[in-house]
Design an enzyme around this catalytic site. Structure first.
Site, PDB file in Angstrom:
ATOM      1  CG  ASP A  29      -2.047   0.878   1.118  1.00  0.00           C
ATOM      2  OD1 ASP A  29      -2.645   1.228   2.212  1.00  0.00           O
ATOM      3  OD2 ASP A  29      -2.643   0.946  -0.061  1.00  0.00           O
ATOM      4  N   GLY A 116       1.350 -10.210   4.577  1.00  0.00           N
ATOM      5  CA  GLY A 116       2.525  -9.088   5.334  1.00  0.00           C
ATOM      6  C   GLY A 116       2.372  -8.911   6.905  1.00  0.00           C
ATOM      7  CB  VAL A 117       1.030  -5.485   7.972  1.00  0.00           C
ATOM      8  CG1 VAL A 117       0.524  -5.051   9.053  1.00  0.00           C
ATOM      9  CG2 VAL A 117       2.447  -4.537   7.561  1.00  0.00           C
TER      10      VAL A 117
HETATM   11  N1  APR Z   1       4.883  -5.149  -4.879  1.00  0.00           N
HETATM   12  C1  APR Z   1       4.414  -6.255  -4.571  1.00  0.00           C
HETATM   13  N2  APR Z   1       4.275  -6.618  -3.580  1.00  0.00           N
HETATM   14  C2  APR Z   1       4.657  -5.979  -2.302  1.00  0.00           C
HETATM   15  C3  APR Z   1       5.406  -4.818  -2.515  1.00  0.00           C
HETATM   16  C4  APR Z   1       5.474  -4.326  -3.805  1.00  0.00           C
HETATM   17  N3  APR Z   1       5.922  -2.938  -3.972  1.00  0.00           N
HETATM   18  N4  APR Z   1       5.822  -4.208  -1.153  1.00  0.00           N
HETATM   19  C5  APR Z   1       5.246  -5.390  -0.574  1.00  0.00           C
HETATM   20  N5  APR Z   1       4.631  -6.311  -0.962  1.00  0.00           N
HETATM   21  C6  APR Z   1       4.193  -7.584  -0.560  1.00  0.00           C
HETATM   22  C7  APR Z   1       4.641  -8.065   0.784  1.00  0.00           C
HETATM   23  O1  APR Z   1       5.845  -8.770   0.608  1.00  0.00           O
HETATM   24  C8  APR Z   1       3.287  -9.180   1.080  1.00  0.00           C
HETATM   25  O2  APR Z   1       3.773 -10.359   0.364  1.00  0.00           O
HETATM   26  O3  APR Z   1       2.689  -7.282  -0.436  1.00  0.00           O
HETATM   27  C9  APR Z   1       2.173  -8.609   0.396  1.00  0.00           C
HETATM   28  C10 APR Z   1       1.136  -7.971   1.317  1.00  0.00           C
HETATM   29  O4  APR Z   1       1.807  -7.383   2.370  1.00  0.00           O
HETATM   30  P1  APR Z   1       1.420  -6.014   3.146  1.00  0.00           P
HETATM   31  O5  APR Z   1       1.787  -4.872   2.202  1.00  0.00           O
HETATM   32  O6  APR Z   1       2.020  -5.880   4.503  1.00  0.00           O
HETATM   33  O7  APR Z   1      -0.195  -6.024   3.163  1.00  0.00           O
HETATM   34  P2  APR Z   1      -1.204  -6.624   4.298  1.00  0.00           P
HETATM   35  O8  APR Z   1      -0.413  -7.903   4.922  1.00  0.00           O
HETATM   36  O9  APR Z   1      -2.484  -6.808   3.506  1.00  0.00           O
HETATM   37  O10 APR Z   1      -1.301  -5.665   5.332  1.00  0.00           O
HETATM   38  C11 APR Z   1      -2.042  -4.465   5.069  1.00  0.00           C
HETATM   39  O11 APR Z   1      -0.539  -2.892   5.804  1.00  0.00           O
HETATM   40  O12 APR Z   1       0.614  -1.375   4.699  1.00  0.00           O
HETATM   41  C12 APR Z   1      -0.322  -1.529   5.584  1.00  0.00           C
HETATM   42  O13 APR Z   1      -1.926   0.091   4.694  1.00  0.00           O
HETATM   43  C13 APR Z   1      -1.812  -1.247   5.092  1.00  0.00           C
HETATM   44  O14 APR Z   1      -2.969  -1.613   6.752  1.00  0.00           O
HETATM   45  C14 APR Z   1      -2.658  -2.102   5.680  1.00  0.00           C
HETATM   46  C15 APR Z   1      -1.775  -3.433   6.035  1.00  0.00           C
END
Ligand code: APR
Length: 162
Positions: A29, A116-117
């Site tokens: 994000d 991820g998060v």
């Molecule tokens: N391109 C593709 N995938 C990515 C990128 C990128 N540039 N950056 C990170 N990722 C991957 C991560 O490695 C993970 O596999 O996206 C996947 C989802 O991880 P997160 O971004 O942490 O998303 P999520 O687990 O759904 O958590 C969402 O995190 O960033 C905040 O605003 C967001 O509160 C929300 C939460």
């Protein structure tokens, strides 16, 4: 399925793994909001909140010359698996494709939502992503599953072989 940065994808719509405020955050994000510019958070705020499992589209602003839309979806926070997390994650992919149809996107890129998060186990998430996309009737011709790391890439490849 591809290993890379989703902000470099050449598709009509890029899906972001957002939170309910749609104001941006870290992870994918954060990368998408940084690339799209501050207008994305303003557009998100205008249509927020987006509930877990739902999806909503905004313009992509500066994200890329050919990327027209960002589809914001909110994954489940993993709480051990007994709180309907799998169904919420499946809904993210189903609603993401439905919104892509509504905006006439012919190609869509998805990140590994919630792994991820939000802590969703990546192997189960990969299986849910592939199974849900395969099971969803859509006018989208090209779906790109973008892995940001080798482990996710391998898990998606395994899920695609099933
Ligand atoms: N391109 C593709 N995938 C990515 C990128 C990128 N540039 N950056 C990170 N990722 C991957 C991560 O490695 C993970 O596999 O996206 C996947 C989802 O991880 P997160 O971004 O942490 O998303 P999520 O687990 O759904 O958590 C969402 O995190 O960033 C905040 O605003 C967001 O509160 C929300 C939460």
């Amino acid at each position: 399925m591809v290993l890379g940065d989703i902000t470099e994808e050449d598709v009509d719509a890029v899906v972001t793994a957002a939170n309910e405020s749609l104001l941006g955050g870290g992870g994918v994000d954060g990368a998408i909001h940084r690339a799209a510019g501050p207008s994305l958070a303003r557009a998100g705020a205008a249509v927020a909140p987006c509930l877990p499992g739902d999806a909503v589209a905004t313009p992509a602003f500066d994200l890329g010359p050919r990327i027209r839309h960002v589809i914001h979806t909110v994954g489940p926070v993993w709480e051990g698996g007994g709180h309907g997390e799998a169904e919420v994650l499946a809904s993210c992919y189903r609603r993401g494709l439905a919104v892509a149809d509504e905006i006439g996107a012919g190609s869509v890129a998805f990140p590994a939502i919630a792994t991820g998060v939000y802590g969703f186990p990546p192997e189960q998430a990969a299986r849910i992503a592939v199974a849900t996309i395969r099971a969803t009737a859509t006018g989208v011709e090209r779906v790109r599953l973008v892995a940001f790391d080798a482990e996710t890439h391998d898990l998606l490849a395994a899920a695609l072989r099933d």
